[in-house]
Scaffold this active site. Structure first.
Site, short mmCIF file in Angstrom:
data_model
loop_
_atom_site.label_atom_id
_atom_site.label_comp_id
_atom_site.label_asym_id
_atom_site.label_seq_id
_atom_site.Cartn_x
_atom_site.Cartn_y
_atom_site.Cartn_z
N ALA A 61 0.81 -1.22 0.00
CA ALA A 61 0.00 0.00 0.00
C ALA A 61 0.84 1.27 0.00
O ALA A 61 0.52 2.25 -0.68
CB ALA A 61 -0.95 -0.02 1.20
N HIS A 62 1.94 1.28 0.75
CA HIS A 62 2.68 2.54 0.90
C HIS A 62 3.42 2.96 -0.36
O HIS A 62 3.92 4.08 -0.44
CB HIS A 62 3.64 2.48 2.09
N THR A 66 -5.79 -10.38 13.70
CA THR A 66 -6.91 -9.43 13.74
C THR A 66 -6.78 -8.43 12.60
O THR A 66 -5.71 -7.87 12.37
CB THR A 66 -6.93 -8.69 15.10
N CYS A 106 15.60 -0.81 0.36
CA CYS A 106 15.11 -1.91 1.19
C CYS A 106 16.18 -2.76 1.83
O CYS A 106 15.92 -3.88 2.25
CB CYS A 106 14.15 -2.76 0.40
#
Lengths: 377, 377
Positions: A200-201, A237, A324
């Site tokens: 997403a980022h 969760t 990264c």
């Protein structure tokens, strides 16, 4: 004096889009509940989660049940590779040598488990050869994985062609689309892929949220086990706010694609032409088609890290190789695979939708003296 | 008419604390950068990340390098179990039968890989017997794992004693402290543990953020591989906002512990005494010591899910068993292990710091008629 900073490292991460934050806030400010609880609060959280899943499915041309929320891009990639390989009877995996470390290190894990790995080289322009790819596939190949666009040099691989070849051999095909998302079409039917990882980022969503598209019927052994969340494929969760932010950012990033492509590519070309005209012996790494915002160049005699630090002091944020490797500038395995430039001398400029011509012109102003200074020392 | 809702499912998830959100917002609104980038933007993100790590280390009495940020509680548990077991020469793991599914399903994974698993039962009060534990340890035991407090019945296990026994045998000891965090001391030296899993959203932090404490020198094979983030132990771009929110929530939750313990336990006792006085044949599951906010009770003849739905309609959110089976009410393996009540009839009330006496009194008003109605049908 406050220095105006120029951020040209959008490939490392893109700021959270205001629209994504706005969509997340009600689920951060108001109490967010557990989407797996059966009570009203839980069912409401579940509805928001499933709506986000549906929105992402729509962008990808996928089914809702084919979208899995995970904890980030690296997890999406690791789950695809390790999960699909472990669920297969075959013990052979095909990938390219210019994949992101999330792929390569996951392959190391599989190798330790006894899988045989075929790593395909790239040509000097940074492309995987479809014929080499096809001939690497075997009856016992558990999975083939080739990235959609390379995160260091931006080269766009012929994914639809490769996926078709894999399908013909009955081999599941995964693509790491983390660098491509926001810039390239992501329709899973047009691409013909079986699995696709997103972070997403990288397209204006929140950090800590990834998506794995997994085609219905593709066997996969879950890595994180526990509760039955994400259709039993990823325990934990559910991060409802993160899911909403991811869906919102993806919709916008893909919708604005056409509008931003030409503009960003134009700025990138302006940067490359300007550098080529003003700095002696520069080499641009990676051929076309490339991501519009990416420019990877080498200045012989100038270590990438030294140049990045110099530019940082001048107010310009770029990346030596990719971000990264956790604060460590290491020699680029991508440039090494191309074999055309020193793997320690490649600098990545990555432009984003907010990049302006003024920023590019400021970079062009700084570059000649920066390079000549560094070459003198 | 808007119904006033009474949330008594804090063990499923606790709302994000306003202080945690306030600490996160600058890293969501302002551009958040990649903490592994070498430029100024990246170094600033890294500083915030490391400060958050340091704050959590301080709360746990640990070293900064022993704190790993992961994508949630299930990942923290899975990484501890699978990672430590795989890094060991031993092929035997000891745990309790009343662990959370994140532990039990990770043990399934290890079992598939050829590990022998010893699952220790609990007595009818919900406790693991230290002598049974000690006698289960062997020379080839790779890891022992017992939860700090049970998430369904709240029983607090004698972790320091168990950890001491494990250490004497040279066996690494992990505790799933996800239900205990916010309610119990977490000092890793006092506990004497080697690994501990936490989930931020259980103590008022954001969802999608977990912490694994891993004692320096404890071998662990990473599950998610890629970039060298988290000291090479967990790949993935760092979620800086999540880390800050987690640190802030943990500091507050642990600091307010003493202040809230007696109050919440008093409300829980009021609930249990009230139910005992007004509802015939109720059974409370789990002995002391218990988490102050937890009450697990069985009403013979009344299926837990039916009761939960009934209470939900009355505006009261509780959980049949635990929330973590993703929308499916299944028979509780914890109650089944105790062997004292029907595993399909256990209801969990879990109180939080915001719970009021008015809320408890409203529950007490509703319970007698709810139970008698359900028993009639």
């Amino acid at each position: 004096m406050t220095q105006t900073r120029i951020y040209l490292d959008y490939a490392a991460t893109s700021p959270l889009r205001p629209e994504a934050l706005a969509a997340m806030l009600p689920h951060l400010e108001g109490p967010t509940y557990n989407a797996s609880s059966l009570h009203r609060e839980g069912r409401r959280a579940k509805a928001v989660l499933e709506e986000s899943r549906e929105r992402i499915a729509r962008v990808l041309g996928a089914k809702r049940k084919e979208i899995l929320f995970v904890g980030g891009g690296s997890e999406a990639v690791g789950l695809a590779l390790v999960g699909i390989a472990r669920a297969s009877a075959g013990r052979h995996v095909v990938a390219s040598a210019i994949e992101h470390h999330a792929v390569l290190r996951s392959l190391d894990l599989l190798s330790e488990e006894g899988y045989e790995i075929t790593l395909l080289g790239a040509d000097e322009r940074g492309f995987v050869d479809p014929e080499h790819f096809a001939s690497a596939l075997r009856d016992e190949t558990a999975l083939a994985s080739v990235m959609y666009a390379n995160n260091e040099i931006g080269t766009i691989q012929p994914i639809a062609t490769l996926a078709r070849m894999a399908r013909r051999r009955g081999v599941p095909f995964h693509t790491d689309a983390i660098a491509a998302a926001g810039w390239m079409p992501l329709d899973v039917e047009a691409l013909g892929i079986d699995a696709m990882a997103l972070a997403a980022h990288k397209f204006g969503g929140p950090k800590g949220v990834g998506v794995l598209y997994l085609r219905e019927g593709t066997p996969m052994a879950p890595i994180l086990r526990g509760g039955g969340q994400e259709f039993g494929k990823r325990a934990g969760t559910e991060d409802v706010a993160g899911a909403v932010g991811c869906a919102t950012a993806l919709e916008i990033a893909q919708a604005e694609q056409e509008r931003k492509l030409a503009r960003v590519a134009g700025l990138r070309d302006r940067l490359e032409q300007g550098v080529a005209a003003s700095v002696p012996s520069v080499r641009f790494n990676g051929g076309e088609p490339r991501l519009p915002g990416l420019s990877n160049c080498s200045f012989p005699g100038v270590p990438a890290e030294t140049l990045a630090v110099k530019l940082d002091l001048e107010g310009i944020a770029v990346s030596p190789g990719s971000a990264c490797t956790s604060g460590v500038a290491e020699r680029s395995h991508v440039i090494a695979a191309l074999g055309t430039a020193d793997a320690g001398e490649a600098i990545r400029f990555s432009l984003g939708p907010p990049t302006t011509q003024e920023e590019i012109d400021r970079v062009l102003q700084v570059m000649p003296s920066a390079i000549s200074e560094l070459r003198r020392t």
